[in-house]
Design an enzyme around this catalytic site. Structure first.
Site, short mmCIF file in Angstrom:
data_model
loop_
_atom_site.label_atom_id
_atom_site.label_comp_id
_atom_site.label_asym_id
_atom_site.label_seq_id
_atom_site.Cartn_x
_atom_site.Cartn_y
_atom_site.Cartn_z
N SER A 212 3.58 -13.38 -1.31
CA SER A 212 2.88 -13.93 -0.15
C SER A 212 1.45 -13.42 -0.18
O SER A 212 1.07 -12.61 -1.02
CB SER A 212 3.57 -13.51 1.15
OG SER A 212 3.42 -12.10 1.32
N LYS A 213 0.66 -13.90 0.76
CA LYS A 213 -0.73 -13.47 0.82
C LYS A 213 -0.84 -11.96 1.03
O LYS A 213 -1.77 -11.32 0.55
CB LYS A 213 -1.45 -14.21 1.95
CG LYS A 213 -1.65 -15.69 1.65
CD LYS A 213 -2.39 -16.39 2.77
CE LYS A 213 -2.58 -17.86 2.44
NZ LYS A 213 -3.29 -18.60 3.50
N ARG A 214 0.13 -11.39 1.73
CA ARG A 214 0.10 -9.94 1.98
C ARG A 214 0.40 -9.13 0.73
O ARG A 214 0.04 -7.98 0.64
CB ARG A 214 1.10 -9.60 3.07
CG ARG A 214 0.73 -10.14 4.44
CD ARG A 214 1.73 -9.70 5.48
NE ARG A 214 1.39 -10.21 6.80
CZ ARG A 214 2.11 -9.98 7.89
NH1 ARG A 214 3.21 -9.25 7.80
NH2 ARG A 214 1.74 -10.47 9.04
N THR A 215 1.10 -9.76 -0.23
CA THR A 215 1.48 -9.00 -1.42
C THR A 215 0.75 -9.49 -2.67
O THR A 215 1.21 -9.30 -3.76
CB THR A 215 3.00 -9.11 -1.64
OG1 THR A 215 3.38 -10.49 -1.68
CG2 THR A 215 3.75 -8.41 -0.53
#
Length: 531
Positions: free
Chosen positions: A302-305
């Site tokens: 995801s964007k967070r990872t």
């Protein structure tokens, strides 16, 4: 024997032996129908990349675009760009331009699309409303679709009650508007301006279909036998715009798409799409659902990872060649002949000639950004050999530097040439390991103690009195003549500490050549001041 993997769309306990769980999602491995898996390279493929401009292109989008592009190129076919922009509320300003800019920077060339035109346009779904209306009316006339006038609150209630059934059902509509209104009554209500959606009359059972990667797929919605609900997906929203399920089928047919390569998350939606092809009596394309992208610890990317947009990676100094090489290996590798050495370096030119669906793998693709660094370092070393690239790169670095220090672009160019084999990205020159080329380092007593013992600090003063560091072999004996107990290694380390505060990487003679005698002496005098 065919291996079968069965996945259930939800977990529940059966309270009665009379209750049957009707959800079925079966994947038969491609060995079941191997003859359908191979792509005939002599038959040109028409593929498409159909992003929604609701965000910037990220690694998952790049992989999808790349596989579609490479299949078209490898078979002598065409690659189309189509914008699926019917979800007007979620459109992001600048996202459409980001799609064009990203594909252009990566070297993914579009044969047909919004910016280049083509025989099957328009290529922006928001410009195709008349086309969708025509085909919606065809389904309504055939009795294969119907208008739904149900309020949002009624639909929410149906959805909530479906979850409470035992077993629960993944579909919730009760076909109220199909049962209550005749065709004529439905048309009259629409003519009077009542708000409605158009639903597809889904079949009692979806067809089993063949996926070129997964093999045979049999997916059926989960239903409760005592309170039967229906999937009946919405084809046309109340704002008059089509849903993805409807528009992508119509567009793929009219644009003569032969292969649909998309993410595995769309696998469960494919039976609905095939049912629409059957309703129109159209020939369906071949489907390939590529695996999910996960982190190295198997979590969904995801964007967070790290699933950040491609142009952000560009700004961080990553090269298009590295990103192409990185993304193509998310679930693909070319077949190797027996005894052939393993290789992970693939240029776009090689991929355009040798990409084949046979190289795809089924399991989730792990994204390791250390591998991206490896590829970028490889391609950066190659590109720094190109005078034109070196000129542009040095100009970019020079523009970011504090030019009051007397640094020139020519000096920057020399630094890039000497340090290129150690750089991961161009911006690595600003890292701690290399920034000493552009500013004098900060020294500490503790740092110097790692190189010399307190009784040996006179070596620093003696070195600062020297006038020529270009010939270290001649210089070392002069220092050792005064300090016979000190080693060559200590002298080299002292000079390195004065130049870079001990940063490893670049060879000491290269450091001295780049900085010059005058700067080396000045840094030794600065180091002498902390004694």
């Amino acid at each position: 024997m065919v291996r079968v993997r069965t996945l259930h769309t939800s977990r529940c306990s059966l309270n009665s032996s009379k209750m049957q769980l009707h959800t079925k999602f079966t994947l038969r491995r491609k060995s079941a129908q191997k003859e359908e898996v191979s792509t005939d390279s002599k038959t040109p493929a028409r593929t498409r990349f159909a992003p929604s401009p609701t965000g910037f292109l990220h690694l998952g989008s790049l992989r999808t675009a790349l596989y579609n592009y490479l299949l078209a190129r490898a078979t002598g076919g065409q690659f189309l760009l189509r914008l699926e922009d019917t979800d007007q509320k979620r459109l992001v300003t600048g996202a459409e331009e980001n799609i064009y800019d990203t594909l252009n920077w990566l070297g993914i060339k579009i044969d047909e699309g919004p910016t280049v035109g083509g025989a099957y346009g328009p290529y922006r779904q928001s410009d195709r409303s008349e086309i969708y209306t025509r085909y919606i009316n065809e389904l309504l006339d055939k009795g294969l679709a119907y208008r739904c006038f149900c309020s949002k609150s009624r639909l929410d209630g149906l959805r909530d009650s479906a979850k409470l059934l035992k077993p629960p059902t993944t579909v919730s509509y009760d076909r109220h508007c199909l049962k209550v209104y005749t065709k004529e009554e439905s048309a009259a209500k629409a003519a009077q301006g009542e708000e409605f959606t158009v639903r597809f009359l889904s079949p009692d059972k979806y067809q089993e279909f063949n996926d070129l990667l997964h093999g045979n797929v049999n997916w059926q919605p989960q239903v409760n036998p005592f309170d039967k609900r229906f999937e009946d997906p919405v084809l046309l929203k109340s704002d008059g715009l089509p849903t993805y399920h409807f528009a992508n089928v119509v567009d793929d047919h009219l644009m003569k798409i032969t292969h649909v390569i998309r993410g595995e998350e769309w696998l469960a939606s494919t039976p609905k799409h095939i049912a629409l092809y059957e309703a129109f009596e159209w020939r369906k394309p071949k489907f390939v659902h590529i695996p999910l992208l996960t982190t190295v610890d198997n979590k969904k990317l995801s964007k967070r990872t790290g699933d950040i947009d491609i142009m952000s990676l560009k700004r961080q100094g990553y090269l298009p060649e590295a990103l192409i090489n990185f993304a193509v290996l998310f679930g693909w590798a070319p077949k190797r002949a027996q005894g052939e050495k393993s290789n992970e370096i693939y240029s776009m030119d090689f991929l355009e000639k040798h990409f084949n669906l046979d190289g795809l793998t089924v399991g989730n693709a792990k994204v390791d950004f250390q591998k991206l660094n490896y590829f970028n370092k490889h391609y950066l070393q190659q590109k720094l050999q190109d005078p034109e690239f070196l000129d542009r790169a040095s100009a970019d670095i020079y523009a970011k530097l504090n030019q009051d220090r007397g640094i020139t672009q020519e000096y920057v160019k020399k630094v890039l040439v000497k340090t290129g084999s150690s750089l991961t990205t161009l911006d690595s020159v600003f890292d701690e390991s290399f920034k000493f080329y552009f500013e004098r380092p900060t020294y500490t007593r503790k740092g110097l103690e790692n190189v010399l013992k307190p009784g040996e600090y006179g070596v620093v003063k003696l070195l600062a009195e020297q006038t020529d560091f270009t010939d270290l072999k001649a210089l070392i004996p002069r220092i050792m003549a005064v300090y016979p107990d000190i080693t060559k290694k200590n002298i080299y380390q002292t000079i390195r500490y004065a130049i870079s505060a001990g940063q490893p990487g670049t060879k000491l003679p290269d450091m001295i050549e780049l900085l010059g005698n005058e700067e080396v002496i000045a840094r030794l005098n600065s180091l002498k001041e902390i004694l």
